[in-house]
Scaffold this active site. Structure first.
Site, short mmCIF file in Angstrom:
data_model
loop_
_atom_site.label_atom_id
_atom_site.label_comp_id
_atom_site.label_asym_id
_atom_site.label_seq_id
_atom_site.Cartn_x
_atom_site.Cartn_y
_atom_site.Cartn_z
N ASP A 1 -4.29 -8.61 0.33
CA ASP A 1 -2.87 -8.96 0.23
C ASP A 1 -2.40 -10.06 1.19
O ASP A 1 -1.29 -9.98 1.74
CB ASP A 1 -2.00 -7.72 0.47
CG ASP A 1 -2.37 -6.55 -0.43
OD1 ASP A 1 -3.12 -6.75 -1.41
OD2 ASP A 1 -1.92 -5.42 -0.16
N LYS B 1 -1.91 -5.24 -7.73
CA LYS B 1 -1.79 -3.80 -7.50
C LYS B 1 -0.38 -3.42 -7.08
O LYS B 1 0.40 -4.28 -6.62
CB LYS B 1 -2.79 -3.32 -6.45
CG LYS B 1 -2.57 -3.85 -5.03
CD LYS B 1 -3.68 -3.37 -4.10
CE LYS B 1 -3.51 -3.87 -2.66
NZ LYS B 1 -2.40 -3.26 -1.95
N CYS C 1 -1.86 -0.96 3.83
CA CYS C 1 -2.88 -1.26 2.83
C CYS C 1 -4.29 -1.32 3.42
O CYS C 1 -5.24 -0.80 2.83
CB CYS C 1 -2.54 -2.57 2.11
SG CYS C 1 -0.97 -2.48 1.21
#
Length: 198
Positions: free
Chosen positions: A20, A82, A115
Site C-alpha cells: 500500500d 484490496k 496493514c
C-alpha cells in the site's frame, strides 16, 4: 532446519511484498520519502535477483495507486486491490501459492500497525512463512503506532527485523555472486533520512 530457526535469507524461495505505498499517503506518513526510497530499491533488487514481487493497493479508487517512483520498476508484478487490511487477500494468496516453494517474504510498506502488522500475522500463522520486515521501509502516520507495532512484531516467532541493505547483501552472500555489483550499486544510492528500528 537450524538455518530456518535463524531466519537466514535465501534468494531461492524468497519473495518481496509491497504493502500500500500509495499516492494519497505521500504527505501523511512519518518519513514517507524513506519508505518510498527503500521500497523502490527493494523492488529493483528483487528484479536483479529474480524474486517474485507482490503488490497491494488499499482501496485505490479513493487512495490512489502505487507511487510512480515504485510503480515504474514493477514490470510484470501483479498489483492487487484490496479493502481488507492484510495483504493476504484470496486473490493474492492464489497467486502466491501458484509460485510454489516460497517460504520467506521480505516486507515493505504502510501502515506498520495496521496493514503491515496484519500481513505479518497472516503470513506466519496461516501460511507458515517467515517474514523479514525491512524496518527502514515501513512506517505509519504516527511514530507511536509504528514503534508499538514493531515492538509487538519483535515478539512474534517467524518475524525477523532487517534493513534493506542487510537483506540484499544476505541474499547475495558473496562478492563473487554474479549479481553482486548490481546490488552493491543499489546500496550506494543516496538516501533520505532513515527510519529507526524501534
Amino acid at each position: 532446519m537450524a538455518a530456518a530457526r535463524m531466519g537466514r535469507l535465501r534468494a531461492n524461495g524468497c519473495a518481496l511484498f509491497v504493502c500500500d505505498v500509495q499516492e494519497k499517503f505521500r504527505g501523511l506518513i512519518h518519513h514517507m520519502p524513506a519508505v518510498i526510497e527503500t521500497t523502490s530499491r527493494m523492488v529493483r533488487a528483487a528484479n536483479v535477483l529474480d524474486l517474485p514481487v507482490f503488490v497491494t493497493e488499499q482501496y485505490p479508487k479513493a487512495l490512489g495507486h502505487t507511487v510512480p517512483e515504485i510503480a515504474k520498476d514493477l514490470g510484470q508484478a501483479e498489483v492487487f486491490s484490496k479493502t481488507m487490511f492484510s495483504m493476504c487477500t484470496p486473490e493474492l494468496e492464489t497467486a502466491f501459492a501458484a509460485k510454489g516453494g516460497i517460504g520467506q517474504v521480505l516486507l515493505c510498506g504502510i501502515e506498520t500497525h495496521v496493514c503491515v502488522y496484519q500481513t505479518c500475522l497472516d503470513l506466519v500463522e496461516k501460511h507458515n512463512v517467515e517474514v523479514h520486515l525491512c524496518v527502514d521501509g515501513v512506517s505509519s502516520q504516527r511514530e507511536v503506532d509504528r514503534s508499538t507495532a514493531l515492538r509487538r512484531l519483535s515478539q512474534l516467532p517467524g518475524v525477523f527485523f532487517c534493513t534493506s541493505e542487510m537483506a540484499t547483501f544476505e541474499l547475495v552472500g558473496d562478492a563473487k555472486h554474479p549479481k553482486f555489483k548490481q546490488i552493491s550499486s543499489l546500496a550506494k544510492e543516496t538516501r533520505p533520512e532513515q527510519l529507526s528500528a524501534l
